[in-house]
Design a protein around this motif. Structure first.
Motif, mmCIF file in Angstrom:
data_model
loop_
_atom_site.group_PDB
_atom_site.id
_atom_site.type_symbol
_atom_site.label_atom_id
_atom_site.label_comp_id
_atom_site.label_asym_id
_atom_site.label_seq_id
_atom_site.Cartn_x
_atom_site.Cartn_y
_atom_site.Cartn_z
ATOM 1 N N ASP A 135 44.425 38.488 11.844
ATOM 2 C CA ASP A 135 43.082 37.916 11.754
ATOM 3 C C ASP A 135 42.459 38.176 10.384
ATOM 4 O OD1 ASP A 135 43.024 36.764 14.240
ATOM 5 O OD2 ASP A 135 42.020 38.441 15.226
ATOM 6 N N ILE A 136 42.590 39.397 9.883
ATOM 7 C CA ILE A 136 41.922 39.710 8.619
ATOM 8 C C ILE A 136 42.648 39.062 7.439
ATOM 9 C CG2 ILE A 136 43.057 41.886 7.917
ATOM 10 C CD1 ILE A 136 40.080 42.887 7.457
ATOM 11 N N LEU A 137 43.963 38.928 7.530
ATOM 12 C CA LEU A 137 44.686 38.231 6.466
ATOM 13 C C LEU A 137 44.273 36.758 6.414
ATOM 14 C CD1 LEU A 137 48.279 39.766 6.758
ATOM 15 C CD2 LEU A 137 46.635 40.080 4.886
ATOM 16 N N GLY A 138 44.068 36.169 7.588
ATOM 17 C CA GLY A 138 43.610 34.780 7.624
ATOM 18 C C GLY A 138 42.211 34.638 7.060
ATOM 19 N N ALA A 139 41.338 35.575 7.404
ATOM 20 C CA ALA A 139 39.968 35.541 6.887
ATOM 21 C C ALA A 139 39.950 35.737 5.374
ATOM 22 C CB ALA A 139 39.129 36.619 7.568
ATOM 23 N N MET A 140 40.754 36.659 4.876
ATOM 24 C CA MET A 140 40.828 36.902 3.437
ATOM 25 C C MET A 140 41.288 35.659 2.687
ATOM 26 S SD MET A 140 42.480 40.741 3.635
ATOM 27 C CE MET A 140 43.432 40.494 2.132
ATOM 28 N N ALA A 141 42.269 34.974 3.243
ATOM 29 C CA ALA A 141 42.788 33.770 2.594
ATOM 30 C C ALA A 141 41.703 32.701 2.489
ATOM 31 C CB ALA A 141 43.996 33.231 3.369
ATOM 32 N N GLU A 142 40.938 32.532 3.562
ATOM 33 C CA GLU A 142 39.868 31.531 3.531
ATOM 34 C C GLU A 142 38.766 31.928 2.556
ATOM 35 O OE1 GLU A 142 36.819 28.971 6.358
ATOM 36 O OE2 GLU A 142 38.249 30.351 7.282
ATOM 37 N N GLU A 143 38.458 33.220 2.524
ATOM 38 C CA GLU A 143 37.423 33.687 1.596
ATOM 39 C C GLU A 143 37.816 33.426 0.148
ATOM 40 O OE1 GLU A 143 35.582 37.312 4.348
ATOM 41 O OE2 GLU A 143 36.992 37.757 2.731
ATOM 42 N N GLU A 144 39.048 33.745 -0.204
ATOM 43 C CA GLU A 144 39.485 33.574 -1.586
ATOM 44 C C GLU A 144 39.661 32.104 -1.953
ATOM 45 O OE1 GLU A 144 42.894 35.992 -2.413
ATOM 46 O OE2 GLU A 144 41.968 37.814 -1.597
ATOM 47 N N ARG A 145 40.081 31.307 -0.984
ATOM 48 C CA ARG A 145 40.343 29.898 -1.239
ATOM 49 C C ARG A 145 39.060 29.069 -1.264
ATOM 50 N NH1 ARG A 145 43.380 29.272 2.756
ATOM 51 N NH2 ARG A 145 41.797 28.521 4.222
ATOM 52 N N SER A 146 38.120 29.370 -0.353
ATOM 53 C CA SER A 146 36.982 28.469 -0.175
ATOM 54 C C SER A 146 35.623 29.157 -0.213
ATOM 55 C CB SER A 146 37.114 27.726 1.168
ATOM 56 O OG SER A 146 38.362 27.086 1.284
ATOM 57 N N LEU A 147 35.438 30.206 0.580
ATOM 58 C CA LEU A 147 34.102 30.781 0.741
ATOM 59 C C LEU A 147 33.575 31.425 -0.537
ATOM 60 C CD1 LEU A 147 31.673 31.512 2.446
ATOM 61 C CD2 LEU A 147 32.913 33.528 3.272
ATOM 62 N N PHE A 148 34.342 32.323 -1.135
ATOM 63 C CA PHE A 148 33.848 33.015 -2.324
ATOM 64 C C PHE A 148 33.608 32.060 -3.496
ATOM 65 C CE2 PHE A 148 35.585 37.509 -1.125
ATOM 66 C CZ PHE A 148 34.710 37.537 -0.057
ATOM 67 N N PRO A 149 34.505 31.084 -3.764
ATOM 68 C CA PRO A 149 34.205 30.113 -4.818
ATOM 69 C C PRO A 149 32.904 29.350 -4.559
ATOM 70 C CG PRO A 149 36.536 30.036 -4.295
ATOM 71 C CD PRO A 149 35.887 30.920 -3.250
ATOM 72 N N ALA A 150 32.636 29.021 -3.292
ATOM 73 C CA ALA A 150 31.402 28.301 -2.961
ATOM 74 C C ALA A 150 30.180 29.191 -3.185
ATOM 75 C CB ALA A 150 31.449 27.822 -1.513
ATOM 76 N N ILE A 151 30.296 30.492 -2.864
ATOM 77 C CA ILE A 151 29.183 31.416 -3.078
ATOM 78 C C ILE A 151 28.918 31.580 -4.573
ATOM 79 C CG2 ILE A 151 28.449 33.829 -2.854
ATOM 80 C CD1 ILE A 151 29.923 33.892 -0.156
ATOM 81 N N ARG A 152 29.985 31.682 -5.354
ATOM 82 C CA ARG A 152 29.820 31.803 -6.813
ATOM 83 C C ARG A 152 29.176 30.551 -7.380
ATOM 84 N NH1 ARG A 152 35.427 33.982 -6.218
ATOM 85 N NH2 ARG A 152 35.286 36.268 -6.422
ATOM 86 N N GLU A 153 29.558 29.396 -6.864
ATOM 87 C CA GLU A 153 28.957 28.127 -7.308
ATOM 88 C C GLU A 153 27.472 28.088 -6.957
ATOM 89 O OE1 GLU A 153 29.332 23.287 -6.535
ATOM 90 O OE2 GLU A 153 30.722 24.682 -5.565
ATOM 91 N N LEU A 154 27.154 28.571 -5.760
ATOM 92 C CA LEU A 154 25.752 28.604 -5.328
ATOM 93 C C LEU A 154 24.924 29.465 -6.268
ATOM 94 C CD1 LEU A 154 23.564 28.091 -3.073
ATOM 95 C CD2 LEU A 154 24.378 30.219 -2.036
ATOM 96 N N GLU A 155 25.426 30.622 -6.603
ATOM 97 C CA GLU A 155 24.667 31.536 -7.465
ATOM 98 C C GLU A 155 24.582 31.026 -8.896
ATOM 99 O OE1 GLU A 155 24.207 36.183 -7.520
ATOM 100 O OE2 GLU A 155 26.172 35.623 -8.328
ATOM 101 N N ALA A 156 25.607 30.305 -9.342
ATOM 102 C CA ALA A 156 25.614 29.790 -10.715
ATOM 103 C C ALA A 156 24.664 28.609 -10.891
ATOM 104 C CB ALA A 156 27.026 29.383 -11.098
ATOM 105 N N GLY A 157 24.058 28.182 -9.797
ATOM 106 C CA GLY A 157 23.106 27.086 -9.899
ATOM 107 C C GLY A 157 23.744 25.739 -9.733
ATOM 108 N N GLY A 158 24.917 25.727 -9.101
ATOM 109 C CA GLY A 158 25.589 24.464 -8.852
ATOM 110 C C GLY A 158 24.874 23.669 -7.779
ATOM 111 N N LYS A 159 25.524 22.635 -7.306
ATOM 112 C CA LYS A 159 24.889 21.774 -6.314
ATOM 113 C C LYS A 159 24.590 22.556 -5.038
ATOM 114 C CE LYS A 159 29.261 20.097 -4.387
ATOM 115 N NZ LYS A 159 30.026 18.907 -3.985
ATOM 116 N N THR A 160 23.422 22.335 -4.514
ATOM 117 C CA THR A 160 23.024 22.984 -3.255
ATOM 118 C C THR A 160 22.591 21.918 -2.251
ATOM 119 O OG1 THR A 160 20.784 23.315 -4.131
ATOM 120 C CG2 THR A 160 22.336 25.135 -4.354
ATOM 121 N N ASP A 161 23.337 20.837 -2.227
ATOM 122 C CA ASP A 161 22.991 19.744 -1.316
ATOM 123 C C ASP A 161 23.348 20.129 0.113
ATOM 124 O OD1 ASP A 161 25.745 19.548 -1.198
ATOM 125 O OD2 ASP A 161 25.852 17.799 -2.516
#
Length: 241
Positions: A135-161
């Motif tokens: 379970d945690i390996l699956g969660a880590m993979a999703e975080e690194e692939r999708s969630l964390f990049p989206a959070i970094r984009e949010l903080e950098a002032g990217g699109k927040t639609d």
């Protein structure tokens, strides 16, 4: 550290909030076997009642621990950037698990093959371990692939639609659901192993395996806590602005 800051969290505050604001209190909760990661949303007083502990004594112990810690040099993750927090989780906790889980998996398989028949609980411990490991390996993979990049984009002032907001909320909800399963499996593994207590006739590798399992489990709880009680609430707060 001022008394006003120490007293700022009452017994009704959640266990997760205690550790988020005062990281040094994690050791107290570890000692009392109070789960501050997957059950981090539980009020301190409720956690005490469920564990047969006097709320006033635990609250006093937490305040004393904070006072004794004084000025610590740990990063204040409640106010650090979201990007830095994602980096911390990825480079510290994810990296550790990627390096140690294969070792623990192999060690446990060897111990079970040697002692599984004479110690039947070992197979149960192994099954619970594999459940939270996967379970945690699956969660880590999703975080690194999708969630964390989206959070970094949010903080950098990217699109927040609406699309990004919906995507972030969906990913966080999925990870939180995953965390619930991880929390249950962690507790089940601890229970089946009798709190990682190796039997008197255990070989050195048996005891070493339980020691490694305890150590990794402790880091997993710190890892999940940083997400459940700090990262995810702060992301939701950013999305609400």
């Amino acid at each position: 550290m001022s008394d006003s800051r120490i007293a700022s969290l009452p017994p009704s505050a959640t266990v997760g909030d205690w550790v988020a604001n005062y990281p040094e209190t994690a050791e107290v909760f570890d000692m009392l076997q109070i789960d501050y990661c997957c059950d981090g949303a539980k009020p301190l007083e409720n956690a005490c009642w469920e564990n047969g502990l006097e709320v006033i004594r635990v609250h006093s112990l937490l305040k004393h621990t904070v006072a004794q810690a004084g000025n610590n040099h740990e990063t204040d993750w409640m106010h650090a950037s979201l990007t830095k927090l994602c980096d911390e989780i990825e480079h510290t906790h994810h990296k550790l698990l990627k390096e140690t889980l294969p070792l623990l998996s192999d060690m446990m398989a060897e111990v079970v093959s040697l002692h599984g028949e004479s110690h039947e609980s070992l197979q149960e411990v192994q099954q619970h371990f594999m459940n939270w490991r996967d379970d945690i390996l699956g969660a880590m993979a999703e975080e690194e692939r999708s969630l964390f990049p989206a959070i970094r984009e949010l903080e950098a002032g990217g699109k927040t639609d609406a699309s990004l907001r919906a995507s972030l909320n969906k990913m966080i909800h999925r990870i939180q659901f995953n965390h619930e399963d991880i929390g249950k499996a962690l507790k089940n593994a601890r229970s089946a192993s009798e709190n990682f207590k190796a039997p008197s006739d255990a070989c050195p590798k048996f005891a070493q395996m339980y020691g490694l399992l305890r150590w990794i489990e402790n880091d997993v709880r710190h890892h999940v806590h940083k997400e459940e009680s700090i990262l995810f609430p702060r992301v939701h707060q950013s999305l609400s602005h």
